[in-house]
Design a protein around this motif. Structure first.
Motif, PDB file in Angstrom:
ATOM      1  N   VAL A 195      34.334  27.564  37.633  1.00 46.27           N
ATOM      2  CA  VAL A 195      35.168  27.978  37.171  1.00 46.27           C
ATOM      3  C   VAL A 195      36.253  27.446  37.797  1.00 46.27           C
ATOM      4  O   VAL A 195      36.364  26.868  38.433  1.00 46.27           O
ATOM      5  N   PRO A 196      37.584  27.814  36.728  1.00 44.63           N
ATOM      6  CA  PRO A 196      38.999  26.161  36.541  1.00 44.63           C
ATOM      7  C   PRO A 196      39.249  26.560  37.852  1.00 44.63           C
ATOM      8  O   PRO A 196      39.412  27.268  38.893  1.00 44.63           O
ATOM      9  N   ASP A 197      39.608  25.111  38.419  1.00 42.92           N
ATOM     10  CA  ASP A 197      40.572  25.138  39.455  1.00 42.92           C
ATOM     11  C   ASP A 197      41.526  26.108  39.897  1.00 42.92           C
ATOM     12  O   ASP A 197      42.132  26.635  40.683  1.00 42.92           O
ATOM     13  N   TYR A 198      42.211  25.715  38.597  1.00 43.89           N
ATOM     14  CA  TYR A 198      44.267  26.649  38.429  1.00 43.89           C
ATOM     15  C   TYR A 198      42.617  28.530  39.018  1.00 43.89           C
ATOM     16  O   TYR A 198      44.536  28.945  39.471  1.00 43.89           O
ATOM     17  N   VAL A 199      41.802  28.650  38.362  1.00 45.76           N
ATOM     18  CA  VAL A 199      41.971  30.260  38.718  1.00 45.76           C
ATOM     19  C   VAL A 199      41.484  30.130  40.620  1.00 45.76           C
ATOM     20  O   VAL A 199      41.892  31.382  40.686  1.00 45.76           O
ATOM     21  N   VAL A 200      40.683  29.788  40.791  1.00 48.55           N
ATOM     22  CA  VAL A 200      41.171  29.939  42.663  1.00 48.55           C
ATOM     23  C   VAL A 200      42.046  29.252  42.525  1.00 48.55           C
ATOM     24  O   VAL A 200      42.012  30.470  43.893  1.00 48.55           O
ATOM     25  N   TRP A 201      43.041  29.068  42.468  1.00 50.35           N
ATOM     26  CA  TRP A 201      44.189  29.287  42.777  1.00 50.35           C
ATOM     27  C   TRP A 201      44.645  30.341  43.320  1.00 50.35           C
ATOM     28  O   TRP A 201      45.316  30.769  43.804  1.00 50.35           O
ATOM     29  N   ALA A 202      44.858  30.942  42.233  1.00 48.44           N
ATOM     30  CA  ALA A 202      45.182  31.908  41.746  1.00 48.44           C
ATOM     31  C   ALA A 202      44.383  33.294  42.438  1.00 48.44           C
ATOM     32  O   ALA A 202      45.823  34.497  42.680  1.00 48.44           O
ATOM     33  N   GLU A 203      43.447  33.053  42.311  1.00 48.75           N
ATOM     34  CA  GLU A 203      42.979  34.381  42.833  1.00 48.75           C
ATOM     35  C   GLU A 203      43.223  34.064  44.321  1.00 48.75           C
ATOM     36  O   GLU A 203      43.907  34.992  45.462  1.00 48.75           O
ATOM     37  N   THR A 204      43.335  32.839  45.023  1.00 45.42           N
ATOM     38  CA  THR A 204      43.751  32.953  46.219  1.00 45.42           C
ATOM     39  C   THR A 204      45.303  32.889  46.596  1.00 45.42           C
ATOM     40  O   THR A 204      45.298  33.902  47.305  1.00 45.42           O
ATOM     41  N   MET A 205      45.970  33.179  45.799  1.00 47.73           N
ATOM     42  CA  MET A 205      47.452  33.103  45.858  1.00 47.73           C
ATOM     43  C   MET A 205      47.748  35.233  45.810  1.00 47.73           C
ATOM     44  O   MET A 205      48.479  35.857  46.217  1.00 47.73           O
ATOM     45  N   HIS A 206      46.783  35.588  44.771  1.00 50.38           N
ATOM     46  CA  HIS A 206      46.833  37.012  44.897  1.00 50.38           C
ATOM     47  C   HIS A 206      46.044  37.995  45.584  1.00 50.38           C
ATOM     48  O   HIS A 206      46.963  38.685  46.024  1.00 50.38           O
ATOM     49  N   ALA A 207      45.774  37.174  46.449  1.00 50.26           N
ATOM     50  CA  ALA A 207      45.047  37.887  47.163  1.00 50.26           C
ATOM     51  C   ALA A 207      46.495  38.711  48.343  1.00 50.26           C
ATOM     52  O   ALA A 207      46.024  39.705  49.122  1.00 50.26           O
ATOM     53  N   MET A 208      47.323  37.157  48.532  1.00 47.53           N
ATOM     54  CA  MET A 208      48.253  37.268  49.644  1.00 47.53           C
ATOM     55  C   MET A 208      48.892  38.339  48.685  1.00 47.53           C
ATOM     56  O   MET A 208      49.494  39.916  49.745  1.00 47.53           O
ATOM     57  N   PHE A 209      49.668  38.278  47.845  1.00 48.07           N
ATOM     58  CA  PHE A 209      50.615  38.648  47.192  1.00 48.07           C
ATOM     59  C   PHE A 209      50.147  40.164  47.134  1.00 48.07           C
ATOM     60  O   PHE A 209      50.940  41.246  47.028  1.00 48.07           O
ATOM     61  N   ARG A 210      49.077  40.269  46.837  1.00 49.60           N
ATOM     62  CA  ARG A 210      49.102  42.380  46.378  1.00 49.60           C
ATOM     63  C   ARG A 210      48.800  42.906  48.225  1.00 49.60           C
ATOM     64  O   ARG A 210      48.954  44.041  48.074  1.00 49.60           O
ATOM     65  N   ARG A 211      49.620  41.653  48.896  1.00 50.56           N
ATOM     66  CA  ARG A 211      48.696  42.282  50.182  1.00 50.56           C
ATOM     67  C   ARG A 211      50.331  42.480  51.132  1.00 50.56           C
ATOM     68  O   ARG A 211      50.534  42.642  52.107  1.00 50.56           O
ATOM     69  N   GLY A 212      51.542  42.271  49.697  1.00 49.53           N
ATOM     70  CA  GLY A 212      52.992  41.978  50.560  1.00 49.53           C
ATOM     71  C   GLY A 212      53.696  40.921  50.676  1.00 49.53           C
ATOM     72  O   GLY A 212      55.008  41.081  51.476  1.00 49.53           O
ATOM     73  N   SER A 213      53.176  39.719  50.531  1.00 49.07           N
ATOM     74  CA  SER A 213      54.184  38.564  50.579  1.00 49.07           C
ATOM     75  C   SER A 213      54.543  38.317  49.571  1.00 49.07           C
ATOM     76  O   SER A 213      54.331  38.691  48.714  1.00 49.07           O
ATOM     77  N   GLU A 214      56.294  37.597  50.198  1.00 55.58           N
ATOM     78  CA  GLU A 214      57.188  37.447  49.331  1.00 55.58           C
ATOM     79  C   GLU A 214      57.125  36.045  48.553  1.00 55.58           C
ATOM     80  O   GLU A 214      56.039  35.383  49.233  1.00 55.58           O
ATOM     81  N   LEU A 215      57.753  35.761  48.071  1.00 56.66           N
ATOM     82  CA  LEU A 215      57.943  34.495  47.099  1.00 56.66           C
ATOM     83  C   LEU A 215      59.338  34.713  47.570  1.00 56.66           C
ATOM     84  O   LEU A 215      60.303  35.214  47.958  1.00 56.66           O
ATOM     85  N   SER A 216      59.924  32.998  47.702  1.00 52.36           N
ATOM     86  CA  SER A 216      59.071  31.767  47.513  1.00 52.36           C
ATOM     87  C   SER A 216      57.858  31.902  48.837  1.00 52.36           C
ATOM     88  O   SER A 216      57.834  31.658  49.964  1.00 52.36           O
ATOM     89  N   VAL A 217      57.208  30.680  48.558  1.00 49.16           N
ATOM     90  CA  VAL A 217      55.328  30.300  49.773  1.00 49.16           C
ATOM     91  C   VAL A 217      55.400  29.038  49.221  1.00 49.16           C
ATOM     92  O   VAL A 217      55.335  28.256  47.884  1.00 49.16           O
TER      93      VAL A 217
END
Length: 426
Positions: A195-217
């Motif tokens: 799995v590409p490194d950036y995909v794992v990062w994106a899954e990590t960030m997506h899990a927060m934002f789909r629960r309501g986290s703001e940007l920026s972080v």
């Protein structure tokens, strides 16, 4: 009102009373919190703290906070973005077409403050901002507006108030760390060979934002077999079995960002990292007992080094372990102190040297992320959680267990391949 999470009016009154008490002690007629959304909006934390206006990756907010009189917010499209449909703390919200200094200066004249002593948050150095944060043009416009005023730094005053967190602030930080830990669960599921490194990062960030986290972080990230210090973003390299993923992960709830520094191993953990993780866990537990209300930064640094030296093996590859401490405030932005030391405990940053005798208050909230290293420096293990200081020591706010977490072998193939930054097209 739009359905955003908000702090209460009681929280507003608590903050305003505490700030105005300090202003009276320092003979300040007003505080200017200038706009500067840099460093993941860290540098205008005081403006948001005082006004409850702000949020979004590129929002610029300025605040005039008088000792007496109505608080004023200056912004672009101010009524639409920061008026009564968004927040109920400040009524005087002015659209200024990005002429922030001129508008704040006009408000100072309205208040009759030319010739008075006025504080500016970020006029000179902060924890990560030794050159200050106010724009030169903004400062010049203020001077032109009230040429007889005396401008002084107000950042430390604001830090004094902000460092001790209310229960409402602690509750929001708890929500933030809960979001981060859901993100780490997503990271563990995606961390598979190939799995590409950036995909794992994106899954990590997506899990927060789909629960309501703001940007920026803020985030840092790196992966590899012995990756060392984190980078500023992920790479395109496919993960391999036995790789480690290191990252500083934050979620933002009303701008408040708790943080975790996790260590994830892809399917298996190298034995030396596993052994370092166990020793780090013992050290971390003892260090939290030292981090009680009234302890100093100097004592925390010394404890990190001394505990590690005492519990390190006397022989073998882990003999002579070294330790360092990174610790800094968690909250709305660039919260103090900023503790950065080399292996062995020597501070290497000016803000750390200035903070050595600083005292941790009860209900201060910090990210505590010490590191231990083999004597030759080849292998290092750093891990951290957001902690709350109490009279009996610091308490972790995260719920996941300490130490390296190993992803279970599985299949993860859900990422796009049609257009990527590497191919430039389909």
């Amino acid at each position: 009102m739009h359905p955003y999470r908000r702090f209460s009016l009681a929280e507003r009154d608590r903050r305003w009373k505490a700030v105005r008490q300090r202003m009276a002690e320092e003979n300040l007629a007003a505080i200017i919190a200038p706009p500067n959304p840099g460093n993941s909006t860290d540098w205008q934390a005081d403006a948001r703290y005082l006004s409850h206006c702000g949020g979004g990756a590129d929002t610029s907010i300025g605040v005039v906070f008088p000792l007496e009189g109505e608080v004023t917010v200056v912004a672009t499209s101010a009524q639409e973005r920061w008026g009564p449909l968004v927040q109920d703390w400040v009524a005087d919200v002015r659209t200024v077409n990005r002429q922030f200094g001129a508008a704040m200066g006009e408000r100072l004249r309205e208040l009759g403050l030319d010739g008075q002593r006025i504080g500016i948050s970020g006029l000179v150095g902060g924890t990560r901002t030794p050159e200050g944060t106010i724009m030169h043009g903004t400062y010049e416009a203020l001077v032109r507006a009230v040429p007889n005023a005396s401008f002084v730094e107000a950042g430390e005053l604001m830090q004094d108030v902000r460092e001790v967190k209310s229960q409402e602030e602690i509750d929001v930080l708890q929500c933030s760390i809960d979001l981060v830990e859901r993100a780490l669960e997503a990271q563990l599921a995606a961390a598979q060979p190939g799995v590409p490194d950036y995909v794992v990062w994106a899954e990590t960030m997506h899990a927060m934002f789909r629960r309501g986290s703001e940007l920026s972080v803020h985030f840092n990230w790196i992966s590899g077999d012995n990756p060392g210090r984190t980078l500023t973003r992920p790479t395109a390299r496919p993960l391999r079995e036995g790789d480690l993923i290191l990252g500083e992960i934050e979620a933002s709830v009303i701008g408040y960002r708790a943080q975790r520094l996790p260590v994830v191993a892809v399917n298996r953990c190298p034995p030396v990292i596993r052994d370092l993780s166990v020793i780090h866990g013992d050290m971390y537990a003892e260090l939290l007992e030292v981090l009680r209300a009234g302890a100093t930064v100097r004592e925390a640094i010394a404890a990190t080094v001394d505990i590690t030296r005492r519990i390190a093996p006397r022989s073998g590859p882990l003999a002579g372990l070294k330790a360092s401490l990174i610790l800094h405030g968690r909250g709305l932005g660039d919260d103090r102190p900023l503790v950065l030391t080399k292996l062995g405990g020597d501070p290497f940053y000016g803000a750390t040297e200035r903070a050595m005798e600083a005292v941790f208050p009860e209900d201060g909230v910090y990210i505590c992320k010490p590191a231990i290293s083999t004597a030759d420096g080849v292998f290092q293990f750093a891990w951290g959680d957001t902690v709350r200081v109490t009279a009996r020591g610091a308490r972790r706010m995260g719920r996941m267990p300490h130490g390296v977490q190993v992803s279970e072998p599985g299949s993860f193939t859900d990422w796009p391949t049609d257009v990527t930054v590497l191919s430039g097209g389909a």
